[in-house]
Design a protein around this motif. Structure first.
Motif, PDB file in Angstrom:
ATOM      1  N   VAL A  76     -32.792  46.820 -14.619  1.00 20.75           N
ATOM      2  CA  VAL A  76     -33.951  47.625 -15.349  1.00 20.75           C
ATOM      3  C   VAL A  76     -33.588  47.225 -16.947  1.00 20.75           C
ATOM      4  O   VAL A  76     -32.573  46.838 -17.357  1.00 20.75           O
ATOM      5  CB  VAL A  76     -33.204  49.042 -15.304  1.00 20.75           C
ATOM      6  N   VAL A  77     -34.867  47.093 -17.395  1.00 24.26           N
ATOM      7  CA  VAL A  77     -34.635  46.660 -18.768  1.00 24.26           C
ATOM      8  C   VAL A  77     -34.790  48.018 -19.898  1.00 24.26           C
ATOM      9  O   VAL A  77     -35.453  48.723 -19.761  1.00 24.26           O
ATOM     10  CB  VAL A  77     -35.928  45.806 -18.862  1.00 24.26           C
ATOM     11  N   ARG A  78     -33.660  47.690 -20.825  1.00 28.06           N
ATOM     12  CA  ARG A  78     -33.388  48.713 -21.792  1.00 28.06           C
ATOM     13  C   ARG A  78     -33.239  47.928 -23.048  1.00 28.06           C
ATOM     14  O   ARG A  78     -32.389  47.177 -23.081  1.00 28.06           O
ATOM     15  CB  ARG A  78     -32.513  49.721 -21.513  1.00 28.06           C
ATOM     16  N   ASN A  79     -33.886  48.392 -24.050  1.00 26.34           N
ATOM     17  CA  ASN A  79     -33.555  47.552 -25.667  1.00 26.34           C
ATOM     18  C   ASN A  79     -33.802  46.032 -25.380  1.00 26.34           C
ATOM     19  O   ASN A  79     -32.795  45.487 -26.177  1.00 26.34           O
ATOM     20  CB  ASN A  79     -32.448  48.303 -26.309  1.00 26.34           C
ATOM     21  N   GLY A  80     -34.516  45.660 -24.776  1.00 32.02           N
ATOM     22  CA  GLY A  80     -34.617  44.141 -24.547  1.00 32.02           C
ATOM     23  C   GLY A  80     -33.406  43.520 -23.672  1.00 32.02           C
ATOM     24  O   GLY A  80     -33.707  42.352 -23.545  1.00 32.02           O
ATOM     25  N   SER A  81     -32.658  44.315 -23.002  1.00 25.81           N
ATOM     26  CA  SER A  81     -31.527  43.605 -22.122  1.00 25.81           C
ATOM     27  C   SER A  81     -31.837  44.215 -20.777  1.00 25.81           C
ATOM     28  O   SER A  81     -32.003  45.383 -20.390  1.00 25.81           O
ATOM     29  CB  SER A  81     -30.206  44.012 -22.538  1.00 25.81           C
ATOM     30  N   GLN A  82     -31.737  43.129 -19.807  1.00 24.80           N
ATOM     31  CA  GLN A  82     -31.877  43.556 -18.253  1.00 24.80           C
ATOM     32  C   GLN A  82     -30.495  43.636 -17.762  1.00 24.80           C
ATOM     33  O   GLN A  82     -30.080  42.788 -17.246  1.00 24.80           O
ATOM     34  CB  GLN A  82     -32.788  42.661 -17.665  1.00 24.80           C
ATOM     35  N   SER A  83     -30.023  44.767 -18.201  1.00 25.63           N
ATOM     36  CA  SER A  83     -28.442  44.855 -17.736  1.00 25.63           C
ATOM     37  C   SER A  83     -28.009  45.886 -16.792  1.00 25.63           C
ATOM     38  O   SER A  83     -27.022  46.183 -16.661  1.00 25.63           O
ATOM     39  CB  SER A  83     -27.662  44.873 -19.373  1.00 25.63           C
ATOM     40  N   TRP A  84     -28.972  46.528 -16.259  1.00 19.00           N
ATOM     41  CA  TRP A  84     -28.936  47.858 -15.539  1.00 19.00           C
ATOM     42  C   TRP A  84     -29.292  47.710 -14.212  1.00 19.00           C
ATOM     43  O   TRP A  84     -30.559  47.126 -13.917  1.00 19.00           O
ATOM     44  CB  TRP A  84     -29.229  49.112 -16.269  1.00 19.00           C
ATOM     45  N   ILE A  85     -28.665  48.494 -13.105  1.00 21.67           N
ATOM     46  CA  ILE A  85     -29.270  48.406 -11.903  1.00 21.67           C
ATOM     47  C   ILE A  85     -29.582  49.913 -11.815  1.00 21.67           C
ATOM     48  O   ILE A  85     -28.688  50.763 -12.036  1.00 21.67           O
ATOM     49  CB  ILE A  85     -28.565  48.094 -10.710  1.00 21.67           C
ATOM     50  N   SER A  86     -30.696  50.358 -11.378  1.00 17.26           N
ATOM     51  CA  SER A  86     -30.970  51.727 -11.115  1.00 17.26           C
ATOM     52  C   SER A  86     -30.521  52.454  -9.920  1.00 17.26           C
ATOM     53  O   SER A  86     -30.816  51.688  -8.840  1.00 17.26           O
ATOM     54  CB  SER A  86     -32.651  52.050 -11.172  1.00 17.26           C
TER      55      SER A  86
END
Length: 347
Positions: A76-86
């Motif tokens: 998941v992309v947030r604030n330009g970073s793809q650092s999360w898994i939903s």
């Protein structure tokens, strides 16, 4: 509890404007807190935390998750970073787990003191570089920086020669220069740190708004709930810049109380490391405590203008399920290792 209070205060207006009809930040944070504390109580007496196999498996899982987060449709992309898994009901940040796993396997490797130290250094470097590389690809410079500095502190406590640190320092300077060249926005952040007023509505905006929250607060602040910067001046004040809101509302005295609470916690944890009965436990407690020390110092340094802006949460206080649950996981691990008798078999 301080974290819950200020997540509520800092995020109430932001939540009302941007997340209408969704669960308030404070309620979510309270749920994460319950999960984290329950997890800490669960693992504080579990013997598997003292097995080498567990840490190797955890390391492999963390690397797999770091790879998974980069796959389109999973990450998941947030604030330009793809650092999360939903996960549906929430998002999970694999980098938080990876930091614990990396420090765990490195502490175990360093505790064995093999005859071939060159092989140990090479193995340690490989164990660190793989997750660091995956974290930087997201990109998440803050998490990578925190992990590298915590590893540096672990290696120092483990007794590695000073020439090794000189080599690491030189490599770090070269690597930092390469990172800045490869992503010009990092140079812009450094320039904004040196002179945020040069671009007050762009790269210097967050730093300036944070200082405008802290500067006028005086000794006692404006009172709980009376922050002005949380009204869409400071972006997402419940996250990385929550300490700014805390200082704005409680002033120098409130900030000092929070800082002293962290000092007591860190001092207690390092004391537990010194009293641990095995070298593995000592090094691991030092490593995990240092991780939180670096993250706390970096967050406070950013919001007070001492360091360039980077996205790092304040342990226990900033809003975020992954950060809070993993922080309490560290507490459980420290309590577990501090109580080890040194007689458990290692596999």
């Amino acid at each position: 509890m301080i974290g819950i209070l200020f997540v509520h205060s800092a995020g109430s207006y932001w939540s009302e404007v941007h997340y209408q009809g969704q669960t308030p930040f404070a309620l979510k944070q309270g749920m994460y807190l319950i999960v984290g504390v329950a997890g800490a109580f669960f693992i504080q007496n579990k013997s598997f935390l003292r097995l080498t196999t567990f840490w190797h498996v955890l390391y492999i899982i963390s690397v797999v998750l770091l790879i998974g987060v980069l796959i389109p449709g999973i990450g998941v992309v947030r604030n330009g970073s793809q650092s999360w898994i939903s996960l549906g009901f929430t998002n999970f940040q694999p980098a938080e787990l990876s930091k614990i796993a990396v420090l765990g396997v490195l502490a175990l490797a360093l505790a064995k003191e093999p005859k071939n130290k060159g092989k140990l250094y090479m193995r340690s470097a490989l164990l660190l570089l793989l997750p660091i590389g995956l974290i930087m690809v997201q990109p998440d410079f803050g998490s990578a920086f925190v992990l590298v500095v915590a590893v540096f502190m672990l290696l120092f406590v483990a007794g590695l020669p000073l020439k090794f640190f000189f080599a690491i320092g030189l490599s770090g300077v070269i690597g930092l220069a390469a990172l800045i060249i490869s992503a010009p926005y990092r140079l812009i952040r450094i320039q904004a740190f040196l002179d945020p007023w040069k671009d007050p509505l762009g790269s210097g905006f967050q730093a300036i708004q944070s200082l405008l929250a802290i500067g006028p607060a005086g000794l006692f602040g404006f009172g709980y709930g009376n922050s002005r910067q949380k009204f869409l001046y400071l972006p997402e004040p419940q996250n990385d810049f929550i300490f700014s809101i805390l200082l704005e509302e409680t002033g120098f005295i409130g900030g000092l109380i929070v800082i002293m609470a962290f000092v007591v916690f860190f001092t207690t944890s390092y004391t537990m490391a010194a009293r641990a009965k095995t070298r593995e436990a000592q090094l691991m407690i030092v490593a995990l405590t240092s991780l939180l020390v670096v993250q706390t110092f970096l967050n406070m340094g950013v919001v007070t203008g001492l360091l360039p802006v980077t996205g790092v949460t304040l342990p226990f206080i900033s809003y975020g399920g992954s950060s809070l649950v993993m922080t309490w996981g560290i507490i459980g691990i420290i309590l577990n290792l501090a109580n080890t008798s040194g007689t458990e078999g290692r596999r």
